[in-house]
Design a protein around this motif. Structure first.
Motif, PDB file in Angstrom:
ATOM      1  N   ASP A 149      54.702-117.601 -60.736  1.00 35.91           N
ATOM      2  CA  ASP A 149      54.679-116.244 -60.176  1.00 35.91           C
ATOM      3  C   ASP A 149      54.420-116.326 -58.675  1.00 35.91           C
ATOM      4  OD1 ASP A 149      55.029-114.679 -62.573  1.00 35.91           O
ATOM      5  OD2 ASP A 149      52.992-115.299 -63.145  1.00 35.91           O
ATOM      6  N   PRO A 150      55.392-115.928 -57.838  1.00 39.12           N
ATOM      7  CA  PRO A 150      55.172-115.945 -56.383  1.00 39.12           C
ATOM      8  C   PRO A 150      54.116-114.916 -55.984  1.00 39.12           C
ATOM      9  CG  PRO A 150      57.493-115.635 -56.926  1.00 39.12           C
ATOM     10  CD  PRO A 150      56.722-115.418 -58.185  1.00 39.12           C
ATOM     11  N   VAL A 151      53.516-115.154 -54.831  1.00 38.96           N
ATOM     12  CA  VAL A 151      52.509-114.219 -54.297  1.00 38.96           C
ATOM     13  C   VAL A 151      52.914-113.874 -52.868  1.00 38.96           C
ATOM     14  CG1 VAL A 151      50.089-113.905 -53.667  1.00 38.96           C
ATOM     15  CG2 VAL A 151      50.687-115.187 -55.749  1.00 38.96           C
ATOM     16  N   GLN A 152      52.778-112.594 -52.521  1.00 41.98           N
ATOM     17  CA  GLN A 152      53.112-112.179 -51.163  1.00 41.98           C
ATOM     18  C   GLN A 152      51.999-112.623 -50.212  1.00 41.98           C
ATOM     19  OE1 GLN A 152      53.813-107.956 -50.735  1.00 41.98           O
ATOM     20  NE2 GLN A 152      55.363-108.304 -49.148  1.00 41.98           N
ATOM     21  N   SER A 153      52.394-113.321 -49.146  1.00 38.64           N
ATOM     22  CA  SER A 153      51.408-113.868 -48.211  1.00 38.64           C
ATOM     23  C   SER A 153      51.026-112.839 -47.161  1.00 38.64           C
ATOM     24  CB  SER A 153      51.985-115.111 -47.522  1.00 38.64           C
ATOM     25  OG  SER A 153      53.036-114.737 -46.650  1.00 38.64           O
ATOM     26  N   ASP A 154      50.073-113.222 -46.320  1.00 34.14           N
ATOM     27  CA  ASP A 154      49.585-112.292 -45.290  1.00 34.14           C
ATOM     28  C   ASP A 154      50.629-111.997 -44.217  1.00 34.14           C
ATOM     29  OD1 ASP A 154      49.564-114.791 -44.186  1.00 34.14           O
ATOM     30  OD2 ASP A 154      47.464-114.753 -43.533  1.00 34.14           O
TER      31      ASP A 154
END
Length: 369
Positions: free
Chosen positions: A189-194
């Motif tokens: 599951d990808p995660v949106q970075s800052d």
């Protein structure tokens, strides 16, 4: 006293067994696993040991087929070494080859290779849009994996991989991975970075460059270089190469080798097409191989030598050829031991550099030579 005598006898027997074991081991290692012979010549079995070499029965037909016929491919047969002509000790695979000559080079070259797939260096962490440290790929990928697809789409470069991960956004992404020669799929599951991009938290690499030495080339332009595999410096694994090239290079520095520090060559590689010397076709545990296709006028002056084989190597004075000083020179070494077994294909010769000029220049043998 009887009990003490019994204990001493047991110790003596144990000592004899240990001595016998190491004697047999030394005897076994002094006989090669593999030998080579030129077509039309007889192989010499000279071990200074009380052994007799006998052709295995199933190899007689192979030799009968070879007799009187031209060589079209490598032919291998098997012989057995028997201690005192009685006790079988070891089988040797004998390969018949056409005699050949090569030019001993020693010329520094620049090396550039592309990986076959995107190499995983490690799983890492990054800061998500919510400010948390996250590791989406932890326990999903491991160092040495090759990512070859994402959601069924082939990927060969890290830039494409990064773009595809962000393109699919928050969807679960299926990575096609080649691990230890097998194909597997893992879901992450990808995660949106800052910074707003979707990431998986994987350090990757898709190419590698460095300085090495051309070992030899032949009349057809085929070359061998390095004497060891092109390996990734972070994972230590031999790189699976899709394509690669060798280039003209200039040595600009030599960090001398010391105890516990192998030293290294540093150079400037010119990646212009006009400086490309040839293409790499194979990366193996004992070097890279390919074909020269340009800038042959820049090859260092080299002498041709008839190809000899491992069983022909003897201890004593020998020479290494190198152009790291700016001109091709021979430097004296002393071969102290040869491991004729096949266990360490690229570490079969133990030698000491005795040439004072080379010692002053490099401290011995450094990485890249």
């Amino acid at each position: 006293m009887g009990k003490l005598q019994h204990i001493m006898q047991q110790i003596t027997y144990l000592g004899l067994i240990i001595v016998a074991f190491f004697a047999v081991r030394t005897f076994y290692d002094s006989i090669p696993d593999v030998m080579y012979v030129n077509a039309g010549e007889e192989i010499k079995y000279d071990y200074s040991l009380p052994v007799r070499v006998v052709l295995k029965e199933d190899s007689r037909e192979v030799l009968n087929q070879l007799s009187g016929n031209p060589m079209e491919q490598r032919i291998t047969y098997t012989v057995t070494c028997k201690l005192f002509g009685i006790f079988p000790v070891k089988d040797i695979a004998v390969t018949v080859l056409d005699a050949g000559e090569v030019y001993a080079s020693g010329m520094p070259i620049g090396i550039y290779v592309k990986t076959n797939g995107v190499l995983v260096i490690a799983a890492g962490e990054f800061t998500s849009q919510s400010g948390e440290l996250v590791k989406p790929a932890e326990n999903c990928v491991k160092s040495g994996d090759y990512i070859v697809s994402i959601n069924g789409e082939k990927v060969t470069e890290k830039e494409t991989l990064i773009e595809k991960i962000d393109y699919y956004g928050g969807e679960k992404e299926i990575l096609g991975i080649r691990r230890d020669g097998e194909y597997i799929e893992v879901a992450i599951d990808p995660v949106q970075s800052d910074n707003g991009m979707y990431k998986l938290g994987i350090w990757v690499r898709d190419d590698l460059a460095g300085v090495g030495t051309m070992t030899y080339y032949d009349g057809d332009g085929d070359f061998g270089a390095l004497g060891h595999a092109v390996s990734d410096g972070d994972t230590g694994t031999m790189m699976q190469v899709s394509e690669g090239w060798i280039y003209l290079t200039n040595i600009i520095g030599i960090r001398k080798g010391e105890d516990g520090n192998p030293g290294e060559l540093s150079g400037v590689i010119n990646y212009n097409k006009s400086c490309c010397m040839g293409r790499i076709s194979e990366n193996t545990g004992i070097g890279i191989y390919g074909n020269l296709d340009g800038n042959l006028e820049h090859l260092s002056a080299a002498s041709s030598y008839e190809v000899a084989y491992k069983q022909d190597i003897r201890t004593g004075t020998a020479y290494v050829i190198s152009s790291i000083s700016g001109e091709t020179k021979s430097y004296e070494i002393s071969i102290e031991n040869i491991d004729y077994s096949g266990r360490e294909a690229n570490k079969g010769i133990l030698f000491q550099v005795t040439d004072r000029e080379l010692i002053d220049l490099t401290g011995g043998i450094v990485q890249g030579m």
